[in-house]
Design a protein around this motif. Structure first.
Motif, PDB file in Angstrom:
ATOM      1  N   THR A 166       0.822  -1.223   0.000  1.00 23.10           N
ATOM      2  CA  THR A 166       0.000   0.000   0.000  1.00 23.10           C
ATOM      3  C   THR A 166       0.855   1.273   0.000  1.00 23.10           C
ATOM      4  O   THR A 166       0.337   2.365  -0.164  1.00 23.10           O
ATOM      5  CB  THR A 166      -0.914   0.055   1.248  1.00 23.10           C
ATOM      6  OG1 THR A 166      -0.075  -0.060   2.403  1.00 23.10           O
ATOM      7  CG2 THR A 166      -1.941  -1.052   1.221  1.00 23.10           C
ATOM      8  N   TYR A 169       3.862   2.941  -5.181  1.00 22.55           N
ATOM      9  CA  TYR A 169       3.111   3.496  -6.317  1.00 22.55           C
ATOM     10  C   TYR A 169       3.936   3.291  -7.587  1.00 22.55           C
ATOM     11  O   TYR A 169       4.894   4.009  -7.835  1.00 22.55           O
ATOM     12  CB  TYR A 169       2.835   4.991  -6.082  1.00 22.55           C
ATOM     13  CG  TYR A 169       1.844   5.226  -4.974  1.00 22.55           C
ATOM     14  CD1 TYR A 169       2.185   4.988  -3.656  1.00 22.55           C
ATOM     15  CD2 TYR A 169       0.551   5.641  -5.259  1.00 22.55           C
ATOM     16  CE1 TYR A 169       1.259   5.163  -2.636  1.00 22.55           C
ATOM     17  CE2 TYR A 169      -0.378   5.831  -4.247  1.00 22.55           C
ATOM     18  CZ  TYR A 169      -0.019   5.585  -2.945  1.00 22.55           C
ATOM     19  OH  TYR A 169      -0.942   5.764  -1.945  1.00 22.55           O
ATOM     20  N   GLN A 181      -8.496   7.495 -18.517  1.00 27.84           N
ATOM     21  CA  GLN A 181      -9.503   7.338 -17.449  1.00 27.84           C
ATOM     22  C   GLN A 181     -10.914   7.439 -18.023  1.00 27.84           C
ATOM     23  O   GLN A 181     -11.847   6.807 -17.538  1.00 27.84           O
ATOM     24  CB  GLN A 181      -9.303   8.405 -16.392  1.00 27.84           C
ATOM     25  CG  GLN A 181      -7.984   8.241 -15.668  1.00 27.84           C
ATOM     26  CD  GLN A 181      -7.652   9.476 -14.881  1.00 27.84           C
ATOM     27  OE1 GLN A 181      -8.405   9.895 -14.037  1.00 27.84           O
ATOM     28  NE2 GLN A 181      -6.524  10.070 -15.183  1.00 27.84           N
ATOM     29  N   GLU A 252     -12.219   1.549  -7.059  1.00 27.16           N
ATOM     30  CA  GLU A 252     -11.285   1.538  -5.926  1.00 27.16           C
ATOM     31  C   GLU A 252     -10.076   0.705  -6.313  1.00 27.16           C
ATOM     32  O   GLU A 252     -10.194  -0.209  -7.139  1.00 27.16           O
ATOM     33  CB  GLU A 252     -11.954   0.904  -4.709  1.00 27.16           C
ATOM     34  CG  GLU A 252     -12.893   1.862  -4.031  1.00 27.16           C
ATOM     35  CD  GLU A 252     -13.531   1.260  -2.793  1.00 27.16           C
ATOM     36  OE1 GLU A 252     -13.344   0.046  -2.530  1.00 27.16           O
ATOM     37  OE2 GLU A 252     -14.221   2.021  -2.092  1.00 27.16           O
ATOM     38  N   PRO A 253      -8.931   0.989  -5.676  1.00 24.80           N
ATOM     39  CA  PRO A 253      -7.687   0.373  -6.142  1.00 24.80           C
ATOM     40  C   PRO A 253      -7.768  -1.132  -6.370  1.00 24.80           C
ATOM     41  O   PRO A 253      -7.516  -1.598  -7.475  1.00 24.80           O
ATOM     42  CB  PRO A 253      -6.684   0.717  -5.045  1.00 24.80           C
ATOM     43  CG  PRO A 253      -7.221   1.954  -4.417  1.00 24.80           C
ATOM     44  CD  PRO A 253      -8.712   1.913  -4.576  1.00 24.80           C
ATOM     45  N   ASP A 414      -2.356  12.040  -6.793  1.00 22.39           N
ATOM     46  CA  ASP A 414      -2.954  10.800  -6.284  1.00 22.39           C
ATOM     47  C   ASP A 414      -2.056  10.142  -5.236  1.00 22.39           C
ATOM     48  O   ASP A 414      -2.547   9.553  -4.269  1.00 22.39           O
ATOM     49  CB  ASP A 414      -3.210   9.808  -7.423  1.00 22.39           C
ATOM     50  CG  ASP A 414      -4.519  10.095  -8.150  1.00 22.39           C
ATOM     51  OD1 ASP A 414      -5.195  11.084  -7.798  1.00 22.39           O
ATOM     52  OD2 ASP A 414      -4.863   9.327  -9.071  1.00 22.39           O
ATOM     53  N   ARG A 417      -2.572  12.006  -2.078  1.00 24.55           N
ATOM     54  CA  ARG A 417      -3.885  11.685  -1.491  1.00 24.55           C
ATOM     55  C   ARG A 417      -3.972  10.234  -1.023  1.00 24.55           C
ATOM     56  O   ARG A 417      -4.908   9.847  -0.344  1.00 24.55           O
ATOM     57  CB  ARG A 417      -4.986  11.863  -2.542  1.00 24.55           C
ATOM     58  CG  ARG A 417      -5.298  13.285  -2.834  1.00 24.55           C
ATOM     59  CD  ARG A 417      -6.651  13.363  -3.544  1.00 24.55           C
ATOM     60  NE  ARG A 417      -6.748  14.605  -4.250  1.00 24.55           N
ATOM     61  CZ  ARG A 417      -6.372  14.807  -5.506  1.00 24.55           C
ATOM     62  NH1 ARG A 417      -5.909  13.806  -6.218  1.00 24.55           N
ATOM     63  NH2 ARG A 417      -6.462  15.981  -6.052  1.00 24.55           N
ATOM     64  N   GLY A 418      -3.018   9.404  -1.477  1.00 25.53           N
ATOM     65  CA  GLY A 418      -3.041   7.997  -1.066  1.00 25.53           C
ATOM     66  C   GLY A 418      -4.010   7.168  -1.883  1.00 25.53           C
ATOM     67  O   GLY A 418      -4.565   6.186  -1.394  1.00 25.53           O
ATOM     68  N   ASN A 419      -4.206   7.524  -3.145  1.00 23.72           N
ATOM     69  CA  ASN A 419      -5.126   6.760  -3.984  1.00 23.72           C
ATOM     70  C   ASN A 419      -4.350   5.945  -5.021  1.00 23.72           C
ATOM     71  O   ASN A 419      -3.762   6.487  -5.957  1.00 23.72           O
ATOM     72  CB  ASN A 419      -6.082   7.729  -4.682  1.00 23.72           C
ATOM     73  CG  ASN A 419      -7.129   6.989  -5.493  1.00 23.72           C
ATOM     74  OD1 ASN A 419      -7.023   5.770  -5.703  1.00 23.72           O
ATOM     75  ND2 ASN A 419      -8.135   7.704  -5.939  1.00 23.72           N
ATOM     76  N   GLN A 420      -4.375   4.616  -4.860  1.00 26.03           N
ATOM     77  CA  GLN A 420      -3.566   3.756  -5.727  1.00 26.03           C
ATOM     78  C   GLN A 420      -4.303   3.241  -6.972  1.00 26.03           C
ATOM     79  O   GLN A 420      -3.747   2.430  -7.716  1.00 26.03           O
ATOM     80  CB  GLN A 420      -3.084   2.538  -4.938  1.00 26.03           C
ATOM     81  CG  GLN A 420      -2.003   2.868  -3.915  1.00 26.03           C
ATOM     82  CD  GLN A 420      -1.457   1.616  -3.289  1.00 26.03           C
ATOM     83  OE1 GLN A 420      -2.223   0.827  -2.743  1.00 26.03           O
ATOM     84  NE2 GLN A 420      -0.161   1.408  -3.339  1.00 26.03           N
ATOM     85  N   THR A 421      -5.520   3.713  -7.197  1.00 27.35           N
ATOM     86  CA  THR A 421      -6.314   3.146  -8.295  1.00 27.35           C
ATOM     87  C   THR A 421      -5.583   3.193  -9.634  1.00 27.35           C
ATOM     88  O   THR A 421      -5.676   2.264 -10.426  1.00 27.35           O
ATOM     89  CB  THR A 421      -7.663   3.901  -8.431  1.00 27.35           C
ATOM     90  OG1 THR A 421      -8.257   3.975  -7.146  1.00 27.35           O
ATOM     91  CG2 THR A 421      -8.603   3.193  -9.391  1.00 27.35           C
TER      92      THR A 421
END
Ligand code: BG6
Length: 478
Positions: A166, A169, A181, A252-253, A414, A417-421
């Motif tokens: 987690t 990246y 996207q 979601e990731p 990202d 923000r901690g978003n791994q998607t």
């Protein structure tokens, strides 16, 4: 919406990627008000330099590679004030104490490994050793993520010693492109397409990523990689996944990445005669591939076209044709979903053959077109004609389309923000190598020599034949 205050350390902070993409991108986010005043960006590299020297380097980079004209009103000075520099030796001890002193406690810290993969292990180890690997730390790693399955596994293992999945990246900048996207928005935000998105209705899918640039200047790296490792194993594979995957339960990731992984694992091995490799020829003005890489015998491909099958219920029998290359006729990336003929024509054979085609243009002229069949106006009876329903982002969204962040900007935000998607998981990268490795090994075993193609063309003739043999045709590169 501004992100929370953060520290970002860019290893390789004086390098090409940092100067061309990362720093100008961060400046754009700063101007857009997304970066809080307290954010800190630290360049870290081998060169001897102080904070002011680095600020000057970044100022030059932004003037050269950033938006023009550079925004006035002191924004650049305010941005540069957020910057610092630490000289570090990735494989030694120099600079690490200093770096850890500069890092702010108790907030997100991202460490961007904008360096060759041979240093990933050392950097991860030092970050751990100097107390910077825990808590809210994240690392960002660039492609190439390994050279084959073995090296990718070794990299994953070395990173996993000090970082949890987690916290890792893995960047594929294609996933940061707005239009990429948008693929998911088109598929899963509309009721119109998904029911038809399968082998029953889709004849075939074409994915083209054509470039006009050659490999000049990057020959050393490129000749060891070729189009397969440089583009297909990552960028085209990611596109293929987004086109072919089942609907994830959530955006979601792990939901998204689980579905992508299933696609990669369902890829069939590719028959040698379903692959065309090419190398661009010299022109009067410009050198050919072999001159660019300074190896008159190089067998590395600068062009690749291939027919790929996905062995699952949704796609059984529907081929995906992938093609990418350097020094082609135009810089254009697009996905074309070619639907099957209507099952029965009430207009008779003379009405000709008409097909719906959905074209998603990734770059340039971002947008999409749906070819639909209508009656040709006029008294000549029921004659049919295909016309485009056309949408470009620029027209549909007006001036806001220009505000769209570049891939790198989006991805770095990202990370904060901690978003791994939109990042690749370790198992995805390994599965992609597991599919490409045998193909590459096959070329070596057969001493496969790429076909030459004219610079400014659509690639080797054989690539056209790959389609013709199946009674199909590539879309024009223009
Ligand atoms: C990089 C490849 O990952 O992507 C380059 O290493 C290629 O060879 C580039 O030119 C293409 O990216 P873009 O964003 O210009 O399509």
């Amino acid at each position: 919406i501004p992100v929370d205050p953060f520290d970002l350390v860019i290893f390789g902070g004086t390098g090409d990627l940092a100067r061309r993409k990362i720093l100008p991108g961060l400046f754009r986010r700063f101007c857009a008000g997304q970066m809080p005043e307290e954010a800190q960006i630290i360049g870290a590299a081998r060169s001897e330099m102080d904070d002011d020297g680095y600020r000057q380097l970044v100022r030059d980079a932004i003037e050269e590679f950033g938006d023009k004209p550079v925004p006035e009103g002191g924004a650049l000075d305010a941005f540069l004030a957020r910057l610092g520099y630490v000289q570090v030796d990735a494989t030694g001890t120099d600079g690490w104490e200093e770096l850890s002193r500069r890092i702010t406690e108790d907030r997100v810290r991202a460490f961007y490994f904008s360096v060759g993969p041979s240093l990933f292990g050392d950097l991860a180890e030092r970050l751990h050793q100097y107390g910077m690997a825990s808590g809210q730390s994240r690392i960002v790693v660039e492609k190439p993520f390994g050279h084959d399955l073995g090296t990718a596994k070794a990299l994953n293992a070395v990173l996993a010693q000090h970082f949890d999945e987690t916290q890792i990246y893995r960047i594929d900048h294609y996933l940061g492109k707005e239009t990429v996207q948008n693929l998911m928005a088109v598929r899963f935000g509309n009721v119109l397409f998904e029911p038809l998105w399968n082998a029953q209705y889709v004849d075939h899918i074409q994915v083209t990523v054509a470039e006009t640039v050659g490999v000049g200047g990057r020959g050393g790296y490129y000749d060891k990689s070729g189009a397969m490792r440089d583009m297909v194993q990552n960028h085209l594979m990611q596109l293929l996944c987004l086109i072919a995957m089942e609907p994830p339960a959530k955006f979601e990731p792990d939901s998204v990445r689980d579905e992508k992984l299933k696609v990669i694992r369902a890829l069939e091995p590719v028959e040698p005669h379903h692959i065309v490799r090419g190398q661009y020829d010299a022109t009067e003005k410009e050198p050919g591939y072999r001159e660019d890489v300074e190896d008159p015998k190089s067998r590395t491909e600068s062009f690749l076209a291939m027919k790929v099958h996905i062995s699952n219920w949704r796609w059984a029998g529907t081929p995906f044709y992938l093609r990418t290359g350097k020094r082609l006729r135009a810089r254009t990336s697009e996905i074309a979903v070619v639907f099957k003929d209507a099952p029965h024509s009430i207009f008779g054979a003379e009405a000709g053959r008409h097909r719906n085609v959905l074209i998603i243009r990734l770059q340039p002229n971002e947008g999409m077109t749906l070819d639909v069949t209508i009656k040709e106006p006029g008294p000549g009876g029921m004659r049919l004609v295909d016309v485009p329903l056309d949408m470009t982002f620029a027209d549909a969204l007006g001036p806001d389309a220009d505000e769209v962040p570049d891939a790198y900007e989006r991805l770095i935000m990202d990370v904060i923000r901690g978003n791994q998607t939109l990042f690749m998981r370790g198992d995805e990268v390994e599965a992609a190598w597991a599919w490409t490795d045998p193909i590459i090994a096959g070329w070596a075993a057969r001493n496969d020599v790429p076909k030459t193609y004219d610079a400014g063309s659509a690639g080797p003739e054989d690539s056209l034949m790959l389609m013709h043999r199946d009674g199909r045709k590539w879309r024009e590169i223009k």
